[in-house]
Motif scaffolding. Structure first.
Motif, PDB file in Angstrom:
ATOM      1  N   UNK A 169      -3.714   3.578  -0.750  1.00 50.73           N
ATOM      2  CA  UNK A 169      -4.138   2.818  -1.936  1.00 50.73           C
ATOM      3  C   UNK A 169      -3.373   1.499  -1.958  1.00 50.73           C
ATOM      4  N   UNK A 170      -4.030   0.464  -2.460  1.00 52.06           N
ATOM      5  CA  UNK A 170      -3.355  -0.822  -2.658  1.00 52.06           C
ATOM      6  C   UNK A 170      -2.795  -0.812  -4.069  1.00 52.06           C
ATOM      7  N   UNK A 171      -1.482  -0.788  -4.174  1.00 45.19           N
ATOM      8  CA  UNK A 171      -0.841  -0.609  -5.480  1.00 45.19           C
ATOM      9  C   UNK A 171      -1.159  -1.754  -6.433  1.00 45.19           C
ATOM     10  N   UNK A 172      -1.419  -1.406  -7.672  1.00 42.04           N
ATOM     11  CA  UNK A 172      -1.715  -2.398  -8.711  1.00 42.04           C
ATOM     12  C   UNK A 172      -1.206  -1.853 -10.038  1.00 42.04           C
ATOM     13  N   UNK A 173      -1.589  -2.507 -11.114  1.00 42.69           N
ATOM     14  CA  UNK A 173      -1.173  -2.066 -12.435  1.00 42.69           C
ATOM     15  C   UNK A 173      -1.997  -0.897 -12.965  1.00 42.69           C
ATOM     16  N   UNK A 174      -2.966  -0.446 -12.188  1.00 45.77           N
ATOM     17  CA  UNK A 174      -3.804   0.681 -12.605  1.00 45.77           C
ATOM     18  C   UNK A 174      -3.509   1.910 -11.753  1.00 45.77           C
ATOM     19  N   UNK A 175      -3.551   3.071 -12.412  1.00 45.28           N
ATOM     20  CA  UNK A 175      -3.325   4.315 -11.677  1.00 45.28           C
ATOM     21  C   UNK A 175      -4.412   4.542 -10.630  1.00 45.28           C
ATOM     22  N   UNK A 176      -3.977   4.944  -9.449  1.00 45.87           N
ATOM     23  CA  UNK A 176      -4.912   5.323  -8.391  1.00 45.87           C
ATOM     24  C   UNK A 176      -4.450   6.643  -7.804  1.00 45.87           C
ATOM     25  N   UNK A 177      -5.427   7.413  -7.336  1.00 46.26           N
ATOM     26  CA  UNK A 177      -5.133   8.784  -6.913  1.00 46.26           C
ATOM     27  C   UNK A 177      -4.501   8.809  -5.523  1.00 46.26           C
ATOM     28  N   UNK A 178      -3.395   9.558  -5.443  1.00 47.47           N
ATOM     29  CA  UNK A 178      -2.723   9.777  -4.158  1.00 47.47           C
ATOM     30  C   UNK A 178      -3.004  11.184  -3.622  1.00 47.47           C
ATOM     31  N   UNK A 179      -2.948  12.173  -4.526  1.00 46.64           N
ATOM     32  CA  UNK A 179      -3.159  13.569  -4.116  1.00 46.64           C
ATOM     33  C   UNK A 179      -4.086  14.227  -5.141  1.00 46.64           C
ATOM     34  N   UNK A 180      -5.082  14.927  -4.639  1.00 44.84           N
ATOM     35  CA  UNK A 180      -6.090  15.587  -5.469  1.00 44.84           C
ATOM     36  C   UNK A 180      -5.974  17.097  -5.390  1.00 44.84           C
ATOM     37  N   UNK A 181      -6.635  17.784  -6.290  1.00 43.55           N
ATOM     38  CA  UNK A 181      -6.862  19.229  -6.208  1.00 43.55           C
ATOM     39  C   UNK A 181      -5.575  20.044  -6.162  1.00 43.55           C
ATOM     40  N   UNK A 182      -4.598  19.615  -6.940  1.00 45.26           N
ATOM     41  CA  UNK A 182      -3.345  20.371  -7.013  1.00 45.26           C
ATOM     42  C   UNK A 182      -3.520  21.510  -8.007  1.00 45.26           C
ATOM     43  N   UNK A 183      -3.164  22.717  -7.596  1.00 47.98           N
ATOM     44  CA  UNK A 183      -3.250  23.871  -8.484  1.00 47.98           C
ATOM     45  C   UNK A 183      -1.872  24.330  -8.896  1.00 47.98           C
ATOM     46  N   UNK A 184      -1.694  25.630  -8.924  1.00 45.71           N
ATOM     47  CA  UNK A 184      -0.369  26.175  -9.208  1.00 45.71           C
ATOM     48  C   UNK A 184       0.456  26.109  -7.931  1.00 45.71           C
ATOM     49  N   UNK A 206       0.841  -1.200   0.000  1.00 48.94           N
ATOM     50  CA  UNK A 206       0.000   0.000   0.000  1.00 48.94           C
ATOM     51  C   UNK A 206       0.873   1.246   0.000  1.00 48.94           C
ATOM     52  N   UNK A 207       0.261   2.338  -0.393  1.00 44.75           N
ATOM     53  CA  UNK A 207       0.989   3.604  -0.509  1.00 44.75           C
ATOM     54  C   UNK A 207       0.068   4.742  -0.104  1.00 44.75           C
ATOM     55  N   UNK A 208       0.606   5.636   0.693  1.00 43.69           N
ATOM     56  CA  UNK A 208      -0.171   6.814   1.085  1.00 43.69           C
ATOM     57  C   UNK A 208       0.742   8.029   1.099  1.00 43.69           C
ATOM     58  N   UNK A 209       0.189   9.150   0.671  1.00 43.56           N
ATOM     59  CA  UNK A 209       0.953  10.395   0.642  1.00 43.56           C
ATOM     60  C   UNK A 209       0.604  11.244   1.854  1.00 43.56           C
ATOM     61  N   UNK A 210       1.621  11.879   2.402  1.00 41.64           N
ATOM     62  CA  UNK A 210       1.385  12.907   3.422  1.00 41.64           C
ATOM     63  C   UNK A 210       1.151  14.234   2.693  1.00 41.64           C
ATOM     64  N   UNK A 211       0.582  15.225   3.367  1.00 40.77           N
ATOM     65  CA  UNK A 211       0.511  16.548   2.735  1.00 40.77           C
ATOM     66  C   UNK A 211       1.924  17.031   2.414  1.00 40.77           C
ATOM     67  N   UNK A 212       2.028  17.888   1.409  1.00 38.71           N
ATOM     68  CA  UNK A 212       3.360  18.362   1.032  1.00 38.71           C
ATOM     69  C   UNK A 212       4.028  19.067   2.199  1.00 38.71           C
ATOM     70  N   UNK A 213       5.328  18.917   2.271  1.00 44.84           N
ATOM     71  CA  UNK A 213       6.084  19.672   3.264  1.00 44.84           C
ATOM     72  C   UNK A 213       5.898  21.161   2.978  1.00 44.84           C
ATOM     73  N   UNK A 214       6.077  21.964   4.007  1.00 48.45           N
ATOM     74  CA  UNK A 214       5.772  23.399   3.862  1.00 48.45           C
ATOM     75  C   UNK A 214       7.009  24.283   3.931  1.00 48.45           C
ATOM     76  N   UNK A 215       8.146  23.689   4.214  1.00 48.24           N
ATOM     77  CA  UNK A 215       9.350  24.506   4.408  1.00 48.24           C
ATOM     78  C   UNK A 215       9.711  25.311   3.165  1.00 48.24           C
ATOM     79  N   UNK A 216       9.736  24.640   2.020  1.00 42.46           N
ATOM     80  CA  UNK A 216      10.206  25.297   0.797  1.00 42.46           C
ATOM     81  C   UNK A 216       9.142  25.317  -0.297  1.00 42.46           C
TER      82      UNK A 216
END
Lengths: 206, 187
Positions: free
Chosen positions: B125-140, B102-112
């Protein structure tokens, strides 16, 4: 005045043409932008390797239950009765390569079974509450303990038995007279201490 | 003559008015085009990830193994009509039988970092051969470029309790995980 009017109309027509041309340019510009936008929808990717490793290993332990057996009888004229104890459980964890197996064996490592008696041992199938995997099959008949390893459970694959006090393979020790018709006279009163060693073998692929 | 005089006065007046118009300042203009292209860049810190399943207690199931050394760094310029997301999939290799990765993302670091860095999904997410979302709603945004800047990824390798434990075998294998920064359009 007429000339001024004609000039004004001409200017209007030119402006109208300019407006139409501007509209065309705008459409072309938006189209180009959309084409560019499609190009921008390409995904960006980065990769990383992850190494996964499971080594072959096995662990064995007992619940350290004390096992104490006494030969006696309360009926005059009767032979001493065999006595049993089923307090001991053996717990294991095992991971091994595909197509290989392990065994649990037992032997007497210290002391000896008193003359005129024998000490047998048999394993029950592993408890199922906290276990999973290929837990093997106990030998159908009790082994008579000696200084040589004998199989108690065979066909053990990848498994775990659970770690609770009463998880694992329940062992039943039985101590009794050995062929009393001829050997009963060899039995002597004493206290004997034995150490029984349980071994989970290396997988048979080694 | 009177009429002619009146016309002359009007004409002279018009000329004077025109003259006044000519006194306006001349202004020269020039267009300055400013352009920021939409783009997305993604990279990891290339931290080696090594996971081992084992236990030290007889009777115990092998313990899950975790690693949080990997950081994913991104730079993103998006438009009003678009957000981005980070997905992950296994591109090469297989997770060994009887186990899950499995794989999970933490929120982005804020230092830089700065900008709209999005939101990691709540459950691994349970990793497989299909793309699965780790982080949503990324802007600029940008995450920073340090080795420990960005989204810290936690890999966890564990027995798959939904299958028979006996499927687990001694093995050493490698899987390649691909992270993708992709666009989501709102129209």
């Amino acid at each position: 005045m007429v000339m001024l009017l004609q000039f004004t109309i001409l200017l209007y027509q030119q402006n109208n043409f300019i407006m139409k041309e501007s509209g065309l340019i705008l459409i072309m510009l938006v189209g180009s932008l959309l084409l560019c936008t499609n190009a921008w929808t390409q995904d960006s990717s980065a990769g990383d390797n992850v190494s996964l490793e499971i080594s072959s290993f096995s662990l064995i332990e007992t619940n350290s239950a004390p096992v104490s057996l006494s030969l006696t009888t309360s009926t005059a004229g009767a032979i001493v009765a065999s006595t049993s104890n089923s307090d001991l459980f053996i717990k294991i964890s095992s991971i091994l390569p595909n197509g290989t197996n392990r065994e649990i064996t037992a032997r007497v490592s210290s002391g000896s079974v008193p003359t005129g008696t024998n000490l047998t041992l048999v394993s029950a199938p592993c408890t199922t509450i906290n276990s999973d995997g290929d837990l093997g099959t106990p030998a159908a008949t009790p082994i008579t303990l000696s200084a040589i390893d004998q199989d108690l459970v065979t066909g053990i694959g990848t498994c775990y038995t659970g770690t609770a006090y009463n998880d694992g393979y329940q062992m039943t020790f039985t101590w009794g007279p050995d062929n009393p018709a001829t050997n009963y006279g060899l039995i002597e009163s004493d206290t004997y201490n034995l150490i029984v060693v349980f071994t989970i073998t290396a997988h048979d692929g080694n | 003559m009177k009429k002619s005089g009146l016309i002359l006065i009007i004409l002279v007046g018009s000329l004077l008015l025109t003259t006044n118009a000519w006194t306006q300042e001349w202004i020269a203009g020039d267009n300055v085009t400013l352009e920021v292209f939409s783009f997305a860049l993604i990279e990891t810190n290339h931290a080696p990830i090594s996971l081992t399943l084992t236990t030290s207690t007889a009777g115990e199931i092998v313990a899950p193994s975790s690693n949080s050394d990997l950081f994913v760094k991104i730079s993103s310029i998006s438009s009003w009509s678009m957000t981005r997301r980070i997905t992950a999939q296994i591109s090469n290799g297989l997770v060994p039988n009887g186990t899950i990765l499995t794989l999970q993302s933490a929120p982005s670091t804020t230092t830089n970092s700065g900008g709209n860095l999005g939101s990691p999904v709540a459950t691994p997410i349970i990793l497989s051969g299909n793309d699965q979302i780790l982080v949503n709603q990324i802007g600029t945004c940008y995450t920073g470029t340090g080795i420990n800047d960005g989204y810290q990824m936690t890999f966890t390798w564990a027995p798959d309790v939904s299958t028979n434990y006996s499927l687990i075998e001694t093995i050493t294998t490698s899987v390649t995980i691909v992270f993708t920064l992709s666009s989501q359009w709102w129209y």
